[in-house]
Write an enzyme that holds these catalytic residues in place. Structure first.
Site, PDB file in Angstrom:
ATOM      1  N   ASP A 160       0.722  -1.314  -0.161  1.00  0.00           N
ATOM      2  CA  ASP A 160       0.099   0.109  -0.072  1.00  0.00           C
ATOM      3  C   ASP A 160       0.831   1.363  -0.011  1.00  0.00           C
ATOM      4  O   ASP A 160       1.895   1.214   0.488  1.00  0.00           O
ATOM      5  CB  ASP A 160      -0.795  -0.020   1.294  1.00  0.00           C
ATOM      6  CG  ASP A 160      -2.011   0.936   1.145  1.00  0.00           C
ATOM      7  OD1 ASP A 160      -2.494   1.512  -0.155  1.00  0.00           O
ATOM      8  OD2 ASP A 160      -2.796   1.040   1.903  1.00  0.00           O
ATOM      9  N   GLY A 161       0.476   2.396  -0.609  1.00  0.00           N
ATOM     10  CA  GLY A 161       0.929   3.619  -0.534  1.00  0.00           C
ATOM     11  C   GLY A 161       0.083   4.745   0.029  1.00  0.00           C
ATOM     12  O   GLY A 161      -1.068   4.447   0.133  1.00  0.00           O
ATOM     13  N   GLU A 205       2.500   3.796  -4.060  1.00  0.00           N
ATOM     14  CA  GLU A 205       2.036   2.504  -4.443  1.00  0.00           C
ATOM     15  C   GLU A 205       2.930   1.572  -5.295  1.00  0.00           C
ATOM     16  O   GLU A 205       3.101   0.479  -4.976  1.00  0.00           O
ATOM     17  CB  GLU A 205       0.665   2.639  -5.331  1.00  0.00           C
ATOM     18  CG  GLU A 205      -0.407   3.218  -4.598  1.00  0.00           C
ATOM     19  CD  GLU A 205      -1.183   2.494  -3.471  1.00  0.00           C
ATOM     20  OE1 GLU A 205      -0.829   1.223  -3.422  1.00  0.00           O
ATOM     21  OE2 GLU A 205      -2.189   2.836  -2.908  1.00  0.00           O
ATOM     22  N   ASP A 247      -4.531  -2.666  -3.331  1.00  0.00           N
ATOM     23  CA  ASP A 247      -5.749  -1.740  -3.428  1.00  0.00           C
ATOM     24  C   ASP A 247      -5.536  -0.502  -4.551  1.00  0.00           C
ATOM     25  O   ASP A 247      -6.588   0.122  -4.753  1.00  0.00           O
ATOM     26  CB  ASP A 247      -6.230  -1.086  -2.126  1.00  0.00           C
ATOM     27  CG  ASP A 247      -5.434  -0.054  -1.733  1.00  0.00           C
ATOM     28  OD1 ASP A 247      -4.353   0.421  -2.388  1.00  0.00           O
ATOM     29  OD2 ASP A 247      -5.449   0.341  -0.521  1.00  0.00           O
ATOM     30  N   HIS A 302      -9.265  -0.317   2.813  1.00  0.00           N
ATOM     31  CA  HIS A 302     -10.026   0.177   3.856  1.00  0.00           C
ATOM     32  C   HIS A 302     -11.604  -0.614   4.027  1.00  0.00           C
ATOM     33  O   HIS A 302     -12.393   0.005   4.483  1.00  0.00           O
ATOM     34  CB  HIS A 302     -10.541   1.577   3.918  1.00  0.00           C
ATOM     35  CG  HIS A 302      -9.246   2.422   3.654  1.00  0.00           C
ATOM     36  ND1 HIS A 302      -8.013   2.646   4.517  1.00  0.00           N
ATOM     37  CD2 HIS A 302      -8.773   3.101   2.477  1.00  0.00           C
ATOM     38  CE1 HIS A 302      -7.180   3.325   3.955  1.00  0.00           C
ATOM     39  NE2 HIS A 302      -7.729   3.523   2.927  1.00  0.00           N
ATOM     40  N   ASP A 361      -1.579  -0.845   4.904  1.00  0.00           N
ATOM     41  CA  ASP A 361      -1.981   0.689   5.241  1.00  0.00           C
ATOM     42  C   ASP A 361      -1.396   1.476   6.389  1.00  0.00           C
ATOM     43  O   ASP A 361      -0.787   2.361   6.191  1.00  0.00           O
ATOM     44  CB  ASP A 361      -3.522   0.689   5.187  1.00  0.00           C
ATOM     45  CG  ASP A 361      -3.998   2.162   5.247  1.00  0.00           C
ATOM     46  OD1 ASP A 361      -4.006   3.035   4.466  1.00  0.00           O
ATOM     47  OD2 ASP A 361      -4.506   2.485   6.471  1.00  0.00           O
TER      48      ASP A 361
END
Length: 151
Positions: free
Chosen positions: A11-12, A49, A71, A125, A135
């Site tokens: 994740d970024g 990302e 994501d 999320h 995250d």
């Protein structure tokens, strides 16, 4: 001997776009886990990302079968749909503009060639435990952008 199977959640995060950014990685092979994070003081969400996946692959010591959970539709579609055309058009989009973040796409393409990758998009999320950990690590990277760190 069979190649190891690894799950990578990446994740970024970015506070402002552009702004301070971070990336996070959770690697899991069987019962073993490794967490990484890092960041940059001035970047974009898409760059973070991409960096997350790059750092995940850099952390692997030998060829693996990797399921990348992301994501980011940008990263997933870039690797599974857009990349071959960008390369064929000398890193240009369909409308002949330079591909954004081409430096990171090239690095990711090189690293990906050393593994068997499977891409799994996950909704961000939304309670996926691996994505939630990635995250949180990315947010650590925003706060502490000093480079690659095991968490």
């Amino acid at each position: 001997m069979a190649e190891p199977r690894v799950d990578a959640w990446t994740d970024g995060a970015c506070k402002g776009n552009p702004g301070p950014g971070g990336w996070g990685v959770l690697l899991r092979q069987g019962p073993h886990e490794k967490s990484l994070h890092g960041g940059e003081p001035e970047t974009t969400n898409n760059r973070m990302e991409l960096m997350a996946v790059i750092q995940a692959l850099r952390a692997l010591k030998r060829r693996c079968v990797v399921t990348v959970h992301t994501d980011s539709a940008y990263v997933q579609k870039g690797m599974t749909e857009w990349l071959p055309n960008w390369k064929r058009r000398d890193w240009r989009t369909a409308d002949r503009k330079p591909v954004k973040n081409a430096d990171l796409w090239r690095t990711l393409d090189e690293l990906a060639a050393g593994h068997e990758l499977h891409w799994r998009w996950v909704k961000g999320h939304a309670g996926d435990p691996g994505n939630e950990r990635a995250d949180a690590l990315a947010n650590l990277g925003v706060e502490d952008p000093q480079g690659v760190r095991a968490a």
